[in-house]
Design a protein around this motif. Sequence first.
Motif, PDB file in Angstrom:
ATOM      1  N   ASP A 107      64.067  35.453  18.201  1.00 20.37           N
ATOM      2  CA  ASP A 107      62.793  36.162  18.254  1.00 20.37           C
ATOM      3  C   ASP A 107      62.051  35.955  19.573  1.00 20.37           C
ATOM      4  OD1 ASP A 107      63.276  36.994  15.670  1.00 20.37           O
ATOM      5  OD2 ASP A 107      62.060  35.408  14.766  1.00 20.37           O
ATOM      6  N   LEU A 108      62.648  35.209  20.493  1.00 19.82           N
ATOM      7  CA  LEU A 108      61.974  34.864  21.746  1.00 19.82           C
ATOM      8  C   LEU A 108      62.729  35.396  22.957  1.00 19.82           C
ATOM      9  CD1 LEU A 108      61.278  31.093  21.016  1.00 19.82           C
ATOM     10  CD2 LEU A 108      59.624  32.964  20.925  1.00 19.82           C
ATOM     11  N   PRO A 109      62.013  35.616  24.061  1.00 14.14           N
ATOM     12  CA  PRO A 109      62.711  35.922  25.316  1.00 14.14           C
ATOM     13  C   PRO A 109      63.599  34.733  25.706  1.00 14.14           C
ATOM     14  CG  PRO A 109      60.365  36.409  25.500  1.00 14.14           C
ATOM     15  CD  PRO A 109      60.567  35.691  24.203  1.00 14.14           C
ATOM     16  N   GLU A 110      64.609  34.998  26.482  1.00 10.38           N
ATOM     17  CA  GLU A 110      65.614  33.978  26.805  1.00 10.38           C
ATOM     18  C   GLU A 110      65.014  32.702  27.401  1.00 10.38           C
ATOM     19  OE1 GLU A 110      69.714  33.403  29.381  1.00 10.38           O
ATOM     20  OE2 GLU A 110      68.813  35.391  29.251  1.00 10.38           O
ATOM     21  N   LYS A 111      64.087  32.836  28.338  1.00  9.33           N
ATOM     22  CA  LYS A 111      63.510  31.654  28.989  1.00  9.33           C
ATOM     23  C   LYS A 111      62.749  30.799  27.977  1.00  9.33           C
ATOM     24  CE  LYS A 111      63.726  30.975  32.886  1.00  9.33           C
ATOM     25  NZ  LYS A 111      64.673  30.191  33.686  1.00  9.33           N
ATOM     26  N   GLU A 112      61.988  31.434  27.089  1.00 12.01           N
ATOM     27  CA  GLU A 112      61.254  30.684  26.071  1.00 12.01           C
ATOM     28  C   GLU A 112      62.206  30.042  25.065  1.00 12.01           C
ATOM     29  OE1 GLU A 112      58.502  33.625  24.632  1.00 12.01           O
ATOM     30  OE2 GLU A 112      56.974  33.017  26.066  1.00 12.01           O
ATOM     31  N   GLN A 113      63.325  30.712  24.745  1.00 10.32           N
ATOM     32  CA  GLN A 113      64.343  30.133  23.862  1.00 10.32           C
ATOM     33  C   GLN A 113      64.831  28.819  24.450  1.00 10.32           C
ATOM     34  OE1 GLN A 113      67.710  32.723  23.412  1.00 10.32           O
ATOM     35  NE2 GLN A 113      66.499  34.399  22.532  1.00 10.32           N
ATOM     36  N   GLN A 114      65.179  28.848  25.738  1.00 14.42           N
ATOM     37  CA  GLN A 114      65.723  27.670  26.405  1.00 14.42           C
ATOM     38  C   GLN A 114      64.715  26.519  26.418  1.00 14.42           C
ATOM     39  OE1 GLN A 114      66.660  29.299  30.231  1.00 14.42           O
ATOM     40  NE2 GLN A 114      68.556  30.278  29.533  1.00 14.42           N
ATOM     41  N   ILE A 115      63.471  26.850  26.706  1.00  8.87           N
ATOM     42  CA  ILE A 115      62.453  25.799  26.799  1.00  8.87           C
ATOM     43  C   ILE A 115      62.159  25.195  25.422  1.00  8.87           C
ATOM     44  CG2 ILE A 115      60.047  25.329  27.407  1.00  8.87           C
ATOM     45  CD1 ILE A 115      60.397  27.518  29.613  1.00  8.87           C
TER      46      ILE A 115
END
Length: 184
Positions: A107-115
């Motif tokens: 449900d998150l953009p890739e960068k936010e997923q990683q963080i």
Amino acid sequence: MIRYSVLLLLVIISACGGTGEQRVDTTAVQEEMAQREPKRVTPEQVTEAAYQQGGSMAQQMLSLLTKQYQEEKLEIDFVAYLQNQSVHTFAGEATIHWIPVSTQASDLPEKEQQILEAYRYSQEQQQELIGNVQRIGQDTLLYTHPVTLNDSLRVQLALPADTAQILLGMWSIYISKKTIVQGM
């Protein structure tokens, strides 16, 4: 001779502001010129300013959520309350999102997923969770701030001292580089 005297008198009157024109506030003009003056800042200075501005916004937003929880006097505990919150707001040129720890990565953009995944892993490893700044394209910075149930939050919410310190979620704050530089 009389013509020159009249001309000289008019020049003196206009120089003294006697024609009814308003004088220019030189300090305001100087401040405006200084603000518009091109600034030369290093990437490190921009990153540090993003930490400061983002951290301040994250603290303000957490205070608002905490106050809202206390005012509503809900029957659910604070941890469950935060997991059900959906905050998406704007503060000037910044976009702020609350991302509960229970949010699915898809449900998150890739960068936010990683963080978020990095914060979860750091929590499992019992490492200190700190804010993070990432560049998104050329003109935007992403400041993320983990929120944990720490001692100060326990005291504020009158929770027992033995309540586990857990990751509740993170603030995701998109700030334009222009806004950061102008704030310096």
